[in-house]
Structures are given as C-alpha cells and as structure tokens.
Design a protein around this motif. Sequence first.
Motif, PDB file in Angstrom:
ATOM      1  N   GLU A  99     -12.337   5.845 -20.852  1.00 49.39           N
ATOM      2  CA  GLU A  99     -13.381   6.204 -21.818  1.00 49.39           C
ATOM      3  C   GLU A  99     -14.493   5.165 -21.856  1.00 49.39           C
ATOM      4  OE1 GLU A  99     -11.292   6.556 -25.475  1.00 49.39           O
ATOM      5  OE2 GLU A  99     -10.299   8.448 -24.947  1.00 49.39           O
ATOM      6  N   THR A 100     -14.135   3.894 -21.656  1.00 49.04           N
ATOM      7  CA  THR A 100     -15.146   2.828 -21.716  1.00 49.04           C
ATOM      8  C   THR A 100     -15.795   2.568 -20.355  1.00 49.04           C
ATOM      9  OG1 THR A 100     -13.411   1.164 -21.387  1.00 49.04           O
ATOM     10  CG2 THR A 100     -14.022   1.690 -23.658  1.00 49.04           C
ATOM     11  N   GLY A 101     -15.359   3.294 -19.321  1.00 50.74           N
ATOM     12  CA  GLY A 101     -15.985   3.174 -18.008  1.00 50.74           C
ATOM     13  C   GLY A 101     -15.574   1.965 -17.198  1.00 50.74           C
ATOM     14  N   LEU A 102     -14.344   1.500 -17.362  1.00 51.06           N
ATOM     15  CA  LEU A 102     -13.884   0.342 -16.585  1.00 51.06           C
ATOM     16  C   LEU A 102     -13.957   0.638 -15.090  1.00 51.06           C
ATOM     17  CD1 LEU A 102     -12.539  -2.505 -16.781  1.00 51.06           C
ATOM     18  CD2 LEU A 102     -10.336  -1.326 -16.567  1.00 51.06           C
ATOM     19  N   ALA A 103     -14.561  -0.273 -14.320  1.00 49.63           N
ATOM     20  CA  ALA A 103     -14.796  -0.038 -12.896  1.00 49.63           C
ATOM     21  C   ALA A 103     -13.642  -0.475 -12.008  1.00 49.63           C
ATOM     22  CB  ALA A 103     -16.079  -0.759 -12.460  1.00 49.63           C
ATOM     23  N   HIS A 104     -12.747  -1.337 -12.510  1.00 46.49           N
ATOM     24  CA  HIS A 104     -11.700  -1.868 -11.628  1.00 46.49           C
ATOM     25  C   HIS A 104     -10.598  -2.505 -12.468  1.00 46.49           C
ATOM     26  CE1 HIS A 104     -10.610  -4.847  -8.104  1.00 46.49           C
ATOM     27  NE2 HIS A 104      -9.727  -3.868  -8.238  1.00 46.49           N
ATOM     28  N   VAL A 105      -9.347  -2.148 -12.215  1.00 46.77           N
ATOM     29  CA  VAL A 105      -8.219  -2.825 -12.835  1.00 46.77           C
ATOM     30  C   VAL A 105      -7.333  -3.397 -11.728  1.00 46.77           C
ATOM     31  CG1 VAL A 105      -6.848  -0.692 -13.001  1.00 46.77           C
ATOM     32  CG2 VAL A 105      -6.250  -2.648 -14.422  1.00 46.77           C
ATOM     33  N   VAL A 106      -6.934  -4.645 -11.886  1.00 52.69           N
ATOM     34  CA  VAL A 106      -6.055  -5.313 -10.928  1.00 52.69           C
ATOM     35  C   VAL A 106      -4.685  -5.451 -11.595  1.00 52.69           C
ATOM     36  CG1 VAL A 106      -5.646  -7.370  -9.526  1.00 52.69           C
ATOM     37  CG2 VAL A 106      -7.993  -6.593  -9.967  1.00 52.69           C
ATOM     38  N   TYR A 107      -3.685  -4.887 -10.957  1.00 56.00           N
ATOM     39  CA  TYR A 107      -2.341  -4.846 -11.534  1.00 56.00           C
ATOM     40  C   TYR A 107      -1.359  -5.577 -10.627  1.00 56.00           C
ATOM     41  CZ  TYR A 107       2.249  -2.771 -12.590  1.00 56.00           C
ATOM     42  OH  TYR A 107       3.573  -2.579 -12.868  1.00 56.00           O
ATOM     43  N   LEU A 108      -0.534  -6.423 -11.218  1.00 56.94           N
ATOM     44  CA  LEU A 108       0.507  -7.122 -10.467  1.00 56.94           C
ATOM     45  C   LEU A 108       1.835  -6.419 -10.712  1.00 56.94           C
ATOM     46  CD1 LEU A 108       1.361  -9.482  -8.668  1.00 56.94           C
ATOM     47  CD2 LEU A 108       1.705 -10.850 -10.744  1.00 56.94           C
ATOM     48  N   GLY A 109       2.312  -5.705  -9.705  1.00 56.61           N
ATOM     49  CA  GLY A 109       3.570  -4.982  -9.799  1.00 56.61           C
ATOM     50  C   GLY A 109       4.644  -5.640  -8.951  1.00 56.61           C
ATOM     51  N   GLY A 110       5.691  -4.865  -8.634  1.00 60.60           N
ATOM     52  CA  GLY A 110       6.816  -5.414  -7.880  1.00 60.60           C
ATOM     53  C   GLY A 110       7.088  -4.633  -6.612  1.00 60.60           C
ATOM     54  N   LEU A 111       7.643  -5.326  -5.629  1.00 58.34           N
ATOM     55  CA  LEU A 111       8.045  -4.658  -4.389  1.00 58.34           C
ATOM     56  C   LEU A 111       9.132  -3.628  -4.681  1.00 58.34           C
ATOM     57  CD1 LEU A 111       8.336  -7.674  -1.895  1.00 58.34           C
ATOM     58  CD2 LEU A 111       6.535  -5.936  -1.952  1.00 58.34           C
ATOM     59  N   LEU A 112       9.160  -2.579  -3.858  1.00 58.18           N
ATOM     60  CA  LEU A 112      10.180  -1.542  -3.981  1.00 58.18           C
ATOM     61  C   LEU A 112      11.059  -1.548  -2.739  1.00 58.18           C
ATOM     62  CD1 LEU A 112       7.998   1.393  -5.374  1.00 58.18           C
ATOM     63  CD2 LEU A 112       9.550  -0.094  -6.653  1.00 58.18           C
TER      64      LEU A 112
END
Length: 471
Positions: A99-112
């Motif tokens: 809704e606020t128009g965020l252009a990029h999110v960087v997420y640190l996840g885990g290996l599968l």
Amino acid sequence: MRVLVTGATGYVGGRLVPRLLERGHRVRVLVREAGRLSGRPWAGEVEVVEGTLEDPHALRRALEGVEAAYYLVHAMLSERRFPEAEARQAETFARVARETGLAHVVYLGGLLPRGAAPSLHLKSRARVGEILRAHLPTTELRAGPIVGSGSASFEMVRYLTERLPVMVAPRWVLNPVSPIAIRDVLAYLLLALERGPSGVAEIGAPPLTFKAMMETYAEVRGLKRLILPVPVLAPRLAALWVGLVTPIPNRLALPLVEGILHPLVADTAKAQALFPEVTPIPYRKAVELALARIALGEVETRWSGALQGQSYFLEDREGIIREVRALTVQAPPERVYQVFASLGGERGWLVWGWAWALRGLVDRLLGGPGLRRGRRHPTELLPGEAVDFWRVEAVEPPRLLRLRAEMRLPGKAWLEWQALPEGKRCRLVQTAYFAPVGLTGFLYWWALYPIHARIFSDLARAIAREAERSA
C-alpha cells in the motif's frame, strides 16, 4: 537511500544498522520498545518507530517514504506457535508495504534440504519468503548456520566441544551443511540493497559436516575431542541435551537440531553471479575470527539479545514485595556501578555460587533459560540484553541497573541497584522486587525468604567490598 530495518535489536540487525549508516544510508528502525536502543553507539543516528509487525498503523509510519526495507525477524523465542505468528506478521507487513509502495524488501531466510521435508522452523522461514515474494519486489537470501561471535549456531558448537571430551552424537551429525560467517552475511545484505530485487539466492561457505564443524573448532582451540556417531538419538532428546550443556534454550535448540537432520548445502551459483565481490571465508577462518572477537571483548550482538515472550516493566503499585538493602560504601558511585554492572556471566554473582548454580539448574529443568546464557560483554550492558536468567530493563551509568527476571516463577521479579553519591562516598541501595501471582506466588516468596534474605545481604556486602578494594 532511506531504509527501514526490522529486527534492529537482533543478532543480525544490530550489526547491519551501523554498517548501513557507514555507507551513508538514512536508517529507520521499527522496534517493540524504543528504550532497547539506549546505549547503542548508533542510537542517535536512526529514526525510531515503536511498534510491532502486527500493528498496521506502526508499519505505515515505519514504511512511509522508505525506498527499501530489511525483514530480519522471527518469532521462535517470542511465540509458542511461531509458524502462525511469522506468517501473520509477514502478511501484515507485505500488505502495508504494498500500500505504501515499497520498492524492495531484503529478507534473510534459511536454506532448505533437497529431497526431504524441512524442519518446522525452516518451513516457516520459507513460508515467510513466499508471502513477501508474492506481494513485493524481493531479494531472499537463504543461509545455513551463521558463524560469528555470539551467534546461536556458533555458541552451540563452542559449548558442546569445550565441555564434552567424548561425545555420543546422532548419525545425522555426518550430514553436510553450508555454514556462513556473519561478516559474509552482512556483505550480502548490504550488496542486495544496491542490486535491487533479485529473487532467491542461496549463500554459504564450502560445506562440511556438523561433526567436522566441532572437530575444526577443537583443532583451533587445541583440544582433543572424540565424537562417536550412533544410529539412535531422537532430535528432541538431542535438543534437550544441547539445552542442558550449552546456553541455548530448548525452544531454540530444537529448531537448530532439526535443521541439520538432512543435508543443508547451498547452491551458490546465483549468489556468485549476483554478488561476485563476496567470496565466503572458510568455516575455520570464521571460527578463528569469532574466538578473537570474544577474547577481545568485542562481541557486537548476541543471540540472547532477542526477547523471550512478552516483556513487562516494573511499576510501583500495591502487591509488590520489596527486599531492600542499603550500605554506605567508601568508594565513588562509578566504582560501585562497575561492580554490580559486571555481575553474572563468567564472573558469577560473587557469593553463594552453589545456590545460584542450583537455581539455574532448576530453571533449566523447568524450561527456563537458566544461568548458561551468560552475557555479551564482561562489563558493558545495554537495555534488553540477557544476563544469565535476567534481562536488562534499565541501565543508567554510573547510578542505576535494573534486571528483570526471566526464570520460571509464580510471579514477576526484578533486582535493582542504585549508587547514590554522598560526598566522596556512595550509598548502595539494592532492592529485590517480587509481584506474586496468586497464593502460589506468596507461598513461594515466603518459603524462600530466609535464604533469599541471606543471599541478598551477602551480595550487597560483597559489592561494597569489591568497590572499596578497587577504589
């Protein structure tokens, strides 16, 4: 850029923020309690929004005018049903960010794991990534065990290896995993901001088995260790053993153990293409660097900085029991503060060591943190940090320290010290607070009062003696 960091008081986020500032970015942080930033060198350089990932109004304030955001949170220690909580938080964040128009999110996840069902923790991490990617331009970095001073994975290996000359270990310690140094994780996170949305990329150093990780640690420390893999040792039993031997609580140990039941090897081809500047350092080098940081007392953040469950604060109200000790000390407030601010961890609690150890053991058996969490730094404290089975609620050098109990109790408890100047001397005021819950709470307090009164009196006198000696 103007960048939002969620999880800024966590292990990774607390190290990322100052590096973003060094690169000239304007940083905004979303934190549950603004006071937890107090004392951090970078606290005055960031914008602070107080709130949670489940609060749309706080998220809207945090995301307004932001070009990119880091999603660095999990709910393993704060929520019993963490998969549901993590999905709910990700969905709320994604909706408001779109809704606020965020252009990029960087997420640190885990290996599968490949060809096998992931653990509950890794499945939840993957689900969060799916939610973010479905709604937002996303870079998802998937990492295995993070190795660095104060990281949960490193502490698990460190304490198991240091304390057990001979280990009977489950056969799955022979599974290969791809660990990665915290410095490389930070390098990837910083570069991801510059590259823009890039999808999923797996990151990691050359793989080795968990057994080899412990053996390598032993070699670096000059220890002789024998590890004997056996075919039978259930993950839950192994996690209980980890929780008993290491500072890692069972609620965190079980996901860590379940995460290596199957091979966890990173396919780093995409990461190499996207981020050619980064060549992950080998595991051995990461261990050497972590140990060097610990030896120098330069641990920036620690896994135990994450809150466990809902926090609460001391309120002066009816029903609170107070146990006060006041002494005149022939030393300035600064000296007295230095003594009580360095209690716990490797130094211990000055008096009645066996009683503190017994209380810690009982707490571990009841599912609490016990004493093994220690502390991040031998003398320095920041709000929100863990000190054994306490959490720093307030710290105001050189006059005040208040710890909030996180051990299993039929009530809520605090332990507070004040160093009040009196000319060239100081008045030490030590107060134990207890807010009992129901009849059980009152019975608990009065049943233990005789020994508590002796321990608290001896502790106050020991602090005074130590301060006078050092003065």
